[in-house]
Design a protein around this motif. Structure first.
Motif, PDB file in Angstrom:
ATOM      1  N   LEU A  75       2.389  10.333  -6.772  1.00 54.63           N
ATOM      2  CA  LEU A  75       2.969   9.922  -8.046  1.00 54.63           C
ATOM      3  C   LEU A  75       4.449  10.290  -8.179  1.00 54.63           C
ATOM      4  O   LEU A  75       5.066   9.997  -9.206  1.00 54.63           O
ATOM      5  CB  LEU A  75       2.183  10.549  -9.207  1.00 54.63           C
ATOM      6  N   GLN A  76       5.016  10.924  -7.163  1.00 55.00           N
ATOM      7  CA  GLN A  76       6.458  11.170  -7.194  1.00 55.00           C
ATOM      8  C   GLN A  76       7.221   9.842  -7.162  1.00 55.00           C
ATOM      9  O   GLN A  76       6.689   8.817  -6.725  1.00 55.00           O
ATOM     10  CB  GLN A  76       6.882  12.031  -6.002  1.00 55.00           C
ATOM     11  N   GLN A  77       8.474   9.845  -7.580  1.00 59.74           N
ATOM     12  CA  GLN A  77       9.246   8.607  -7.622  1.00 59.74           C
ATOM     13  C   GLN A  77       9.306   7.935  -6.257  1.00 59.74           C
ATOM     14  O   GLN A  77       9.235   6.705  -6.156  1.00 59.74           O
ATOM     15  CB  GLN A  77      10.669   8.872  -8.128  1.00 59.74           C
ATOM     16  N   THR A  78       9.425   8.736  -5.198  1.00 63.11           N
ATOM     17  CA  THR A  78       9.487   8.162  -3.849  1.00 63.11           C
ATOM     18  C   THR A  78       8.105   8.013  -3.219  1.00 63.11           C
ATOM     19  O   THR A  78       7.995   7.617  -2.063  1.00 63.11           O
ATOM     20  CB  THR A  78      10.362   9.042  -2.935  1.00 63.11           C
ATOM     21  N   GLY A  79       7.053   8.352  -3.954  1.00 63.08           N
ATOM     22  CA  GLY A  79       5.692   8.219  -3.427  1.00 63.08           C
ATOM     23  C   GLY A  79       5.284   9.315  -2.482  1.00 63.08           C
ATOM     24  O   GLY A  79       4.271   9.188  -1.790  1.00 63.08           O
ATOM     25  N   SER A  80       6.028  10.428  -2.440  1.00 57.82           N
ATOM     26  CA  SER A  80       5.751  11.473  -1.462  1.00 57.82           C
ATOM     27  C   SER A  80       6.298  12.815  -1.925  1.00 57.82           C
ATOM     28  O   SER A  80       7.271  12.889  -2.692  1.00 57.82           O
ATOM     29  CB  SER A  80       6.384  11.107  -0.116  1.00 57.82           C
ATOM     30  N   GLY A 139       1.158  11.836  -0.009  1.00 55.89           N
ATOM     31  CA  GLY A 139       1.935  10.611  -0.126  1.00 55.89           C
ATOM     32  C   GLY A 139       1.047   9.395  -0.241  1.00 55.89           C
ATOM     33  O   GLY A 139      -0.117   9.409   0.173  1.00 55.89           O
ATOM     34  N   GLY A 140       1.610   8.335  -0.817  1.00 55.53           N
ATOM     35  CA  GLY A 140       0.845   7.102  -0.996  1.00 55.53           C
ATOM     36  C   GLY A 140       1.571   5.879  -0.487  1.00 55.53           C
ATOM     37  O   GLY A 140       1.305   4.760  -0.943  1.00 55.53           O
ATOM     38  N   ASN A 141       2.497   6.079   0.453  1.00 55.39           N
ATOM     39  CA  ASN A 141       3.267   4.947   0.975  1.00 55.39           C
ATOM     40  C   ASN A 141       2.556   4.347   2.189  1.00 55.39           C
ATOM     41  O   ASN A 141       2.697   4.826   3.310  1.00 55.39           O
ATOM     42  CB  ASN A 141       4.679   5.409   1.354  1.00 55.39           C
ATOM     43  N   ILE A 142       1.789   3.302   1.930  1.00 53.12           N
ATOM     44  CA  ILE A 142       1.021   2.663   2.989  1.00 53.12           C
ATOM     45  C   ILE A 142       1.295   1.171   2.975  1.00 53.12           C
ATOM     46  O   ILE A 142       1.454   0.560   1.900  1.00 53.12           O
ATOM     47  CB  ILE A 142      -0.496   2.948   2.809  1.00 53.12           C
ATOM     48  N   ASP A 143       1.387   0.583   4.145  1.00 54.38           N
ATOM     49  CA  ASP A 143       1.640  -0.843   4.276  1.00 54.38           C
ATOM     50  C   ASP A 143       0.503  -1.636   3.623  1.00 54.38           C
ATOM     51  O   ASP A 143      -0.682  -1.352   3.845  1.00 54.38           O
ATOM     52  CB  ASP A 143       1.748  -1.205   5.763  1.00 54.38           C
ATOM     53  N   THR A 144       0.848  -2.627   2.812  1.00 59.96           N
ATOM     54  CA  THR A 144      -0.170  -3.367   2.077  1.00 59.96           C
ATOM     55  C   THR A 144      -1.099  -4.164   2.988  1.00 59.96           C
ATOM     56  O   THR A 144      -2.290  -4.313   2.703  1.00 59.96           O
ATOM     57  CB  THR A 144       0.481  -4.311   1.058  1.00 59.96           C
ATOM     58  N   ARG A 145      -0.564  -4.657   4.099  1.00 61.12           N
ATOM     59  CA  ARG A 145      -1.434  -5.390   5.035  1.00 61.12           C
ATOM     60  C   ARG A 145      -2.436  -4.453   5.694  1.00 61.12           C
ATOM     61  O   ARG A 145      -3.604  -4.810   5.873  1.00 61.12           O
ATOM     62  CB  ARG A 145      -0.585  -6.092   6.095  1.00 61.12           C
ATOM     63  N   LEU A 146      -1.982  -3.255   6.036  1.00 62.17           N
ATOM     64  CA  LEU A 146      -2.900  -2.270   6.603  1.00 62.17           C
ATOM     65  C   LEU A 146      -3.951  -1.881   5.580  1.00 62.17           C
ATOM     66  O   LEU A 146      -5.143  -1.765   5.902  1.00 62.17           O
ATOM     67  CB  LEU A 146      -2.120  -1.035   7.056  1.00 62.17           C
TER      68      LEU A 146
END
Length: 424
Positions: A67-72, A324-331
């Motif tokens: 939930l951080q601004q940068t997602g991590s 972190g929650g930065n994951i590629d949407t296709r993956l």
């Protein structure tokens, strides 16, 4: 108060160029900045999950750094490192090497603190990550085929220009900045008995470990790595397992932990675990389906460790860091479909049909009456070893659960159709 293992820790630090007093002083400063607001970095929630607690047999509390601004979580350490710089040093600018979360943390807090930032990223970095980093105010330079090459370019630029290199993990201010996660967790849930922490370069785990042990000397600290990148696990357990491969947990896919962080973690951690890709994938899906939160692979390894080693945690109160929650949407889409297939809510059936009118409508009627939902249909007439008047049709369909899928297949066979699973 003398902390557990403090003498060992002091001896471990001797060869790193840092001493325990320096680390304690750094941690004190970062705690003060944390009390002052920490540059606007969010104090993310630490939520109890009843579904995950019931599934694992331990009370699960999850710190949502996605939930951080940068997602991590990475921006915590980046802020602490740059906050420590004098104005004259900040004027020279800062430089970093990263293909993801660290880059955005440095860019964001460099802008907030008034320092020009230059980020070196490998040539193959996805455009979206490059644009996100530029959008936060950084000057992005694409150089080198991989992270190591980008890092060397960043270090060369720092030597030439006088800019300060902000290391992603092997720095006392960086790791103490990450340690504020443990401070927040233990202020929300003071009676946590175990923290399970992802380990890549070691900044997150060493910083959280230092902070947690200052608050509760008896808390149990367990580190986790992907089994394809067991770099610190090898060191901790004196093993020589191979390091490398394609992992979902790319955020902790580090071939060598830091010099400072490894010295800290050897003493701080009570156990060091590895988890395989299947368990990471399962954990990622459970976060999404049971907590409705999005985790990247590195953020899911803590839950994966609890799932893989339930006896270590059963009956306790366990804190996890969704880092972190930065994951590629296709993956992500692929992972969700794979989870549906594993649970038999999605299947592909191969059905033999006689090439006469009405066969396909008959199949469709049976599936409809059984409550299934067809998502895809494909014929196989030309490339087949069946008789000319017989054809295969592949039908992908959704069901409510595994029992429902079995009932649909039974209904098709009862109607006289030859049915095989075509998804194995």
């Amino acid at each position: 108060m003398t902390e557990p293992g403090s003498q060992t820790l002091a001896s471990n630090l001797t060869h790193t160029g840092f001493d325990r007093a320096h680390l304690d002083t750094t941690l004190d400063a970062v705690i003060r900045w944390h009390d002052e607001g920490f540059g606007g970095i969010a104090r993310t929630p630490c939520l109890h999950s009843e579904p995950l607690s019931q599934l694992t047999g331990t009370q699960i509390h999850v710190k949502l750094e996605n939930l951080q601004q940068t997602g991590s979580f990475k921006e915590r350490g980046a802020y602490a490192r740059m906050r420590a710089l004098g104005e004259d040093v900040k004027a020279r600018g800062v430089v970093a090497a990263s293909a993801g979360n660290h880059a955005q943390g440095v860019a964001l807090h460099g802008r907030r603190l008034g320092a020009q930032t230059r980020i070196f990223m490998p040539l193959g970095t996805p455009t979206i990550k490059v644009n996100q980093t530029r959008g936060l105010g950084a000057d992005v330079v694409l150089e080198g085929e991989d992270f190591d090459a980008a890092k060397q370019a960043a270090l060369a630029f720092a030597d030439q220009s006088g800019a300060v290199f902000v290391h992603p993990f092997d720095d006392p201010h960086v790791l103490c900045g990450q340690g504020m996660i443990a401070r927040e967790m233990l202020s929300i849930v003071p009676d946590l008995d175990t923290l399970v922490i992802p380990v890549g370069g070691g900044g997150l785990a060493s910083g959280m470990g230092l902070m947690a042990r200052r608050i509760n000397p008896d808390i149990r600290l367990i580190g986790v790595q992907a089994d394809l990148f067991p770099s610190f696990h090898n060191l901790y357990h004196q093993r020589k397992a191979p390091v490398g491969g394609v992992t979902l947990a790319e955020g902790i896919a580090v071939r060598e932990p830091g010099t400072l962080t490894r010295s800290l973690l050897v003493d701080l951690l009570d156990e060091m675990l590895v988890v395989d890709e299947a368990m990471i994938e399962r954990a990622l899906n459970l976060f999404l389906t049971q907590m409705r939160v999005l985790a990247e692979g590195a953020g899911a390894v803590g839950l994966a460790a609890v799932l893989a080693h339930p006896d270590l945690f059963r009956g306790g109160k366990t804190g996890l860091v969704l880092c972190g929650g930065n994951i590629d949407t296709r993956l992500l889409s692929s992972l969700l479909l794979r989870d549906l297939a594993r649970s038999n809510r999605l299947a592909r059936l191969r059905i033999q049909l006689i090439d006469v009118p009405g066969q396909l409508s008959g199949v469709s009627r049976v599936i409809s009456e059984a409550g299934g939902n067809v998502t895809d249909v494909a014929y196989h007439k030309t490339f087949s070893n069946l008789p000319a008047k017989v054809t295969n049709i592949d039908i992908s369909l959704e069901a409510q659960d595994a029992d429902h899928m079995a009932a649909i297949i039974t209904a098709l066979r009862t109607a006289g159709f030859t049915v095989e699973r075509a998804d194995y």
